[in-house]
Design a protein around this motif. Sequence first.
Motif, PDB file in Angstrom:
ATOM      1  N   THR A 236      -9.039   5.543  -2.531  1.00 19.26           N
ATOM      2  CA  THR A 236      -9.028   6.490  -1.415  1.00 19.26           C
ATOM      3  C   THR A 236      -9.262   5.707  -0.144  1.00 19.26           C
ATOM      4  OG1 THR A 236      -9.875   8.286  -2.802  1.00 19.26           O
ATOM      5  CG2 THR A 236     -10.081   8.544  -0.424  1.00 19.26           C
ATOM      6  N   ASP A 237      -8.378   5.855   0.831  1.00 20.92           N
ATOM      7  CA  ASP A 237      -8.507   5.041   2.037  1.00 20.92           C
ATOM      8  C   ASP A 237      -9.503   5.655   3.023  1.00 20.92           C
ATOM      9  OD1 ASP A 237      -7.209   7.036   3.508  1.00 20.92           O
ATOM     10  OD2 ASP A 237      -5.283   5.998   3.529  1.00 20.92           O
ATOM     11  N   ALA A 238      -9.669   5.007   4.162  1.00 24.15           N
ATOM     12  CA  ALA A 238     -10.674   5.421   5.136  1.00 24.15           C
ATOM     13  C   ALA A 238     -10.404   6.797   5.727  1.00 24.15           C
ATOM     14  CB  ALA A 238     -10.749   4.395   6.259  1.00 24.15           C
ATOM     15  N   TRP A 239      -9.163   7.260   5.643  1.00 21.06           N
ATOM     16  CA  TRP A 239      -8.791   8.553   6.228  1.00 21.06           C
ATOM     17  C   TRP A 239      -8.792   9.676   5.195  1.00 21.06           C
ATOM     18  CZ3 TRP A 239      -9.525   7.184  10.883  1.00 21.06           C
ATOM     19  CH2 TRP A 239      -9.178   5.896  11.292  1.00 21.06           C
ATOM     20  N   GLY A 240      -9.174   9.339   3.962  1.00 19.09           N
ATOM     21  CA  GLY A 240      -9.253  10.344   2.912  1.00 19.09           C
ATOM     22  C   GLY A 240      -7.981  10.523   2.116  1.00 19.09           C
ATOM     23  N   ASN A 241      -6.991   9.635   2.303  1.00 22.15           N
ATOM     24  CA  ASN A 241      -5.720   9.744   1.592  1.00 22.15           C
ATOM     25  C   ASN A 241      -5.811   9.155   0.187  1.00 22.15           C
ATOM     26  OD1 ASN A 241      -4.314  10.724   3.963  1.00 22.15           O
ATOM     27  ND2 ASN A 241      -4.417   8.620   4.731  1.00 22.15           N
ATOM     28  N   ARG A 242      -5.096   9.759  -0.744  1.00 21.85           N
ATOM     29  CA  ARG A 242      -4.936   9.170  -2.070  1.00 21.85           C
ATOM     30  C   ARG A 242      -3.909   8.045  -1.946  1.00 21.85           C
ATOM     31  NH1 ARG A 242      -4.285  14.090  -6.399  1.00 21.85           N
ATOM     32  NH2 ARG A 242      -6.381  14.975  -6.211  1.00 21.85           N
ATOM     33  N   SER A 243      -4.329   6.829  -2.168  1.00 18.39           N
ATOM     34  CA  SER A 243      -3.461   5.667  -1.978  1.00 18.39           C
ATOM     35  C   SER A 243      -3.456   4.797  -3.224  1.00 18.39           C
ATOM     36  CB  SER A 243      -3.927   4.843  -0.768  1.00 18.39           C
ATOM     37  OG  SER A 243      -3.938   5.629   0.407  1.00 18.39           O
ATOM     38  N   HIS A 244      -2.493   3.882  -3.267  1.00 14.89           N
ATOM     39  CA  HIS A 244      -2.416   2.903  -4.357  1.00 14.89           C
ATOM     40  C   HIS A 244      -2.036   1.556  -3.776  1.00 14.89           C
ATOM     41  CE1 HIS A 244      -1.808   6.707  -6.539  1.00 14.89           C
ATOM     42  NE2 HIS A 244      -2.229   6.081  -7.618  1.00 14.89           N
TER      43      HIS A 244
ATOM     44  N   THR B  66       0.860  -1.182   0.000  1.00 17.29           N
ATOM     45  CA  THR B  66       0.000   0.000   0.000  1.00 17.29           C
ATOM     46  C   THR B  66       0.895   1.229   0.000  1.00 17.29           C
ATOM     47  OG1 THR B  66      -1.775  -1.112   1.211  1.00 17.29           O
ATOM     48  CG2 THR B  66      -1.774   1.290   1.244  1.00 17.29           C
ATOM     49  N   LEU B  67       0.674   2.117  -0.967  1.00 19.93           N
ATOM     50  CA  LEU B  67       1.492   3.321  -1.103  1.00 19.93           C
ATOM     51  C   LEU B  67       0.675   4.550  -0.724  1.00 19.93           C
ATOM     52  CD1 LEU B  67       3.070   2.617  -4.623  1.00 19.93           C
ATOM     53  CD2 LEU B  67       3.810   1.755  -2.392  1.00 19.93           C
ATOM     54  N   CYS B  68       1.112   5.264   0.291  1.00 19.35           N
ATOM     55  CA  CYS B  68       0.555   6.582   0.618  1.00 19.35           C
ATOM     56  C   CYS B  68       1.609   7.605   0.220  1.00 19.35           C
ATOM     57  CB  CYS B  68       0.227   6.687   2.103  1.00 19.35           C
ATOM     58  SG  CYS B  68      -1.293   5.853   2.580  1.00 19.35           S
ATOM     59  N   LEU B  69       1.781   7.761  -1.069  1.00 21.73           N
ATOM     60  CA  LEU B  69       2.879   8.565  -1.612  1.00 21.73           C
ATOM     61  C   LEU B  69       2.395   9.608  -2.608  1.00 21.73           C
ATOM     62  CD1 LEU B  69       5.614   5.817  -2.123  1.00 21.73           C
ATOM     63  CD2 LEU B  69       5.840   7.877  -0.730  1.00 21.73           C
TER      64      LEU B  69
ATOM     65  N   ARG C  47       7.638  25.029   4.527  1.00 22.26           N
ATOM     66  CA  ARG C  47       8.638  23.971   4.352  1.00 22.26           C
ATOM     67  C   ARG C  47       8.020  22.573   4.394  1.00 22.26           C
ATOM     68  NH1 ARG C  47      12.450  25.657   9.211  1.00 22.26           N
ATOM     69  NH2 ARG C  47      10.354  25.977  10.087  1.00 22.26           N
ATOM     70  N   HIS C  48       6.755  22.475   4.778  1.00 20.72           N
ATOM     71  CA  HIS C  48       6.099  21.183   4.951  1.00 20.72           C
ATOM     72  C   HIS C  48       5.250  20.813   3.741  1.00 20.72           C
ATOM     73  CE1 HIS C  48       6.949  22.536   9.072  1.00 20.72           C
ATOM     74  NE2 HIS C  48       6.899  21.273   9.447  1.00 20.72           N
ATOM     75  N   VAL C  49       5.355  19.559   3.320  1.00 22.14           N
ATOM     76  CA  VAL C  49       4.490  19.000   2.279  1.00 22.14           C
ATOM     77  C   VAL C  49       3.760  17.814   2.894  1.00 22.14           C
ATOM     78  CG1 VAL C  49       4.383  17.850   0.039  1.00 22.14           C
ATOM     79  CG2 VAL C  49       5.999  19.723   0.393  1.00 22.14           C
ATOM     80  N   ARG C  50       2.455  17.879   2.894  1.00 22.37           N
ATOM     81  CA  ARG C  50       1.614  16.865   3.543  1.00 22.37           C
ATOM     82  C   ARG C  50       1.319  15.734   2.563  1.00 22.37           C
ATOM     83  NH1 ARG C  50      -4.234  16.979   4.224  1.00 22.37           N
ATOM     84  NH2 ARG C  50      -4.929  16.615   6.360  1.00 22.37           N
ATOM     85  N   LEU C  51       1.648  14.509   2.987  1.00 25.52           N
ATOM     86  CA  LEU C  51       1.378  13.332   2.163  1.00 25.52           C
ATOM     87  C   LEU C  51       0.090  12.631   2.576  1.00 25.52           C
ATOM     88  CD1 LEU C  51       4.625  11.203   1.534  1.00 25.52           C
ATOM     89  CD2 LEU C  51       3.070  12.168  -0.178  1.00 25.52           C
ATOM     90  N   ALA C  52       0.008  12.255   3.849  1.00 25.40           N
ATOM     91  CA  ALA C  52      -1.113  11.441   4.310  1.00 25.40           C
ATOM     92  C   ALA C  52      -1.347  11.653   5.792  1.00 25.40           C
ATOM     93  CB  ALA C  52      -0.848   9.969   4.021  1.00 25.40           C
TER      94      ALA C  52
END
Length: 266
Positions: free
Chosen positions: A51-59, A23-26, A227-232
């Motif tokens: 899209t996972d249960a937390w709303g993240n774009r996943s693969h 599972t990739l949260c990238l 400076r921050h980039v949010r992934l998941a």
Amino acid sequence: MKLKIRHLTRYRYASPLRAAVQTLCLTPGSGAGQQVHHWCLDVSGRLQPHTDAWGNRSHLMHIEAGERELRCEASGVVETHGQAWSPELAGPDPRVYLAPSPLAVLDAAMRHDLREAGLDAPRDEDQALALARHVAVRVRYRSGATDATTTAAQAWQGGAGVCQDQAHAFVAACRGLGVPARYVSGYFHAPGSESLASHAWAEICPDPASRRWLGIDITHVGLVDARHVRLAVGPDYAACSPIRGVRSGGGRERLTVEVEIVALPG
């Protein structure tokens, strides 16, 4: 700030795999103080987006039998705006993040410590930063002191850890004080500090009805900025780590990770 990011992960195996699923949260999303200009995943397997249960774009990445290497490269350009507060209309109710999770549980020793320190539930920026400062002192940043399975209580007792452990301790404390809190995985632009390029911090939602989240970087004891980039996001690292999965076969495994972040002009 416009950031060019390259994140390469390689798993090499002593013998051929029989099967593997990761599972990739990238894949970062636009919003929450950032705009994704372009992003791609170059992998050695077959990708299935969701899209996972937390709303993240996943693969899901499926690896065929016989492979001896698993390769995943995520890259792209993200423009950040330094926004500490961010509204989120989608995703689960923030109160879901009041529940403890395996890596972020407030134990009796931690609760006693917070009570002795006189720390209140973080309802605003100043209170959140005061708690972050306390956590950063109790869990000093030290590479190699913990691993991916270390809990907040264990890091607190050991007195050291990395950004993941500091985020877990902060999240556990917030939940114990009655404030929804979640773990955030992402990237941090820190020239000359490669170990912080892949980073973790926390978000709190003091007023669940507003669905507004405040990003707190415990390692740097500050608000999330450009400076921050949010992934998941998720309850803890186990729920939203960049790569996680299962395999059959392969024998001994060797992992290498490279993360490069460059600030672009304009």
